[in-house]
Motif scaffolding. Structure first.
Motif, PDB file in Angstrom:
ATOM      1  N   HIS A  36       0.829  -1.207   0.000  1.00 11.56           N
ATOM      2  CA  HIS A  36       0.000   0.000   0.000  1.00 11.56           C
ATOM      3  C   HIS A  36       0.868   1.263   0.000  1.00 11.56           C
ATOM      4  CE1 HIS A  36      -3.743  -2.119   0.340  1.00 11.56           C
ATOM      5  NE2 HIS A  36      -3.277  -2.804   1.393  1.00 11.56           N
ATOM      6  N   TRP A  40       0.063   3.541  -3.225  1.00  4.67           N
ATOM      7  CA  TRP A  40      -0.666   4.778  -2.962  1.00  4.67           C
ATOM      8  C   TRP A  40       0.234   5.968  -2.654  1.00  4.67           C
ATOM      9  CZ3 TRP A  40      -5.250   5.012  -4.713  1.00  4.67           C
ATOM     10  CH2 TRP A  40      -6.003   3.847  -4.819  1.00  4.67           C
ATOM     11  N   ILE A  44       1.283   7.022  -6.519  1.00  2.77           N
ATOM     12  CA  ILE A  44       0.167   7.936  -6.789  1.00  2.77           C
ATOM     13  C   ILE A  44       0.442   9.338  -6.236  1.00  2.77           C
ATOM     14  CG2 ILE A  44      -2.300   8.345  -6.469  1.00  2.77           C
ATOM     15  CD1 ILE A  44      -1.708   5.929  -8.240  1.00  2.77           C
TER      16      ILE A  44
END
Length: 145
Positions: A36, A40, A44
């Motif tokens: 994660h 993320w 991202i």
């Protein structure tokens, strides 16, 4: 104080420290799983910011050395110094952030209104003529033969 803050790229330094150091630190403290964090936070969030940052550097006429700011903090501080991020992730994501910033820094500039202006350290500015006088020349150019 605000002038000095803007002159020395205060907002860019704060954002780079936030994304390069505090984001991995908080992710580790909260207990994010590594997958994660990678998807993320590093892909991202940091990737999106470096895309914007390359564009902002070109648009506002900041020093191009700022492209190295986020990757240096992320790679140097979070990866190699404090070991918040695995070494392979830190190295390769730092390279990815540089490449993403360069994509938008050297991207399409046809829509920029500042194409015909001269870059100055604190943004693009128009050149004003230093003389206001119009010089008149005689028709023969003032040359005697």
């Amino acid at each position: 104080m605000k002038k000095a803050f803007n002159k020395f790229y205060g907002y860019q330094w704060l954002t780079a420290i936030l994304l390069g150091f505090f984001l991995p630190f908080f992710a580790q403290q909260i207990g994010f799983r590594e997958i994660h964090q990678v998807i993320w936070l590093y892909l991202i969030v940091n990737g999106s910011y470096t895309l914007y940052f390359g564009y902002a550097i070109r648009k506002h006429g900041y020093s191009p050395l700022l492209i190295l700011l986020v990757p240096a903090i992320f790679g140097g501080v979070s990866t190699f110094w404090l070991k918040l991020v695995a070494t392979q992730y830190g190295f390769y994501f730092s390279l990815l952030y540089i490449v993403l910033s360069l994509f938008t820094f050297f991207g399409d500039t046809r829509d920029d209104p500042d194409e015909n202006l001269i870059p100055i350290e604190n943004g693009f500015q128009d050149l004003a003529s230093g003389t206001e006088k119009d010089f008149s020349l005689p028709i023969d150019g003032g040359f005697k033969s």
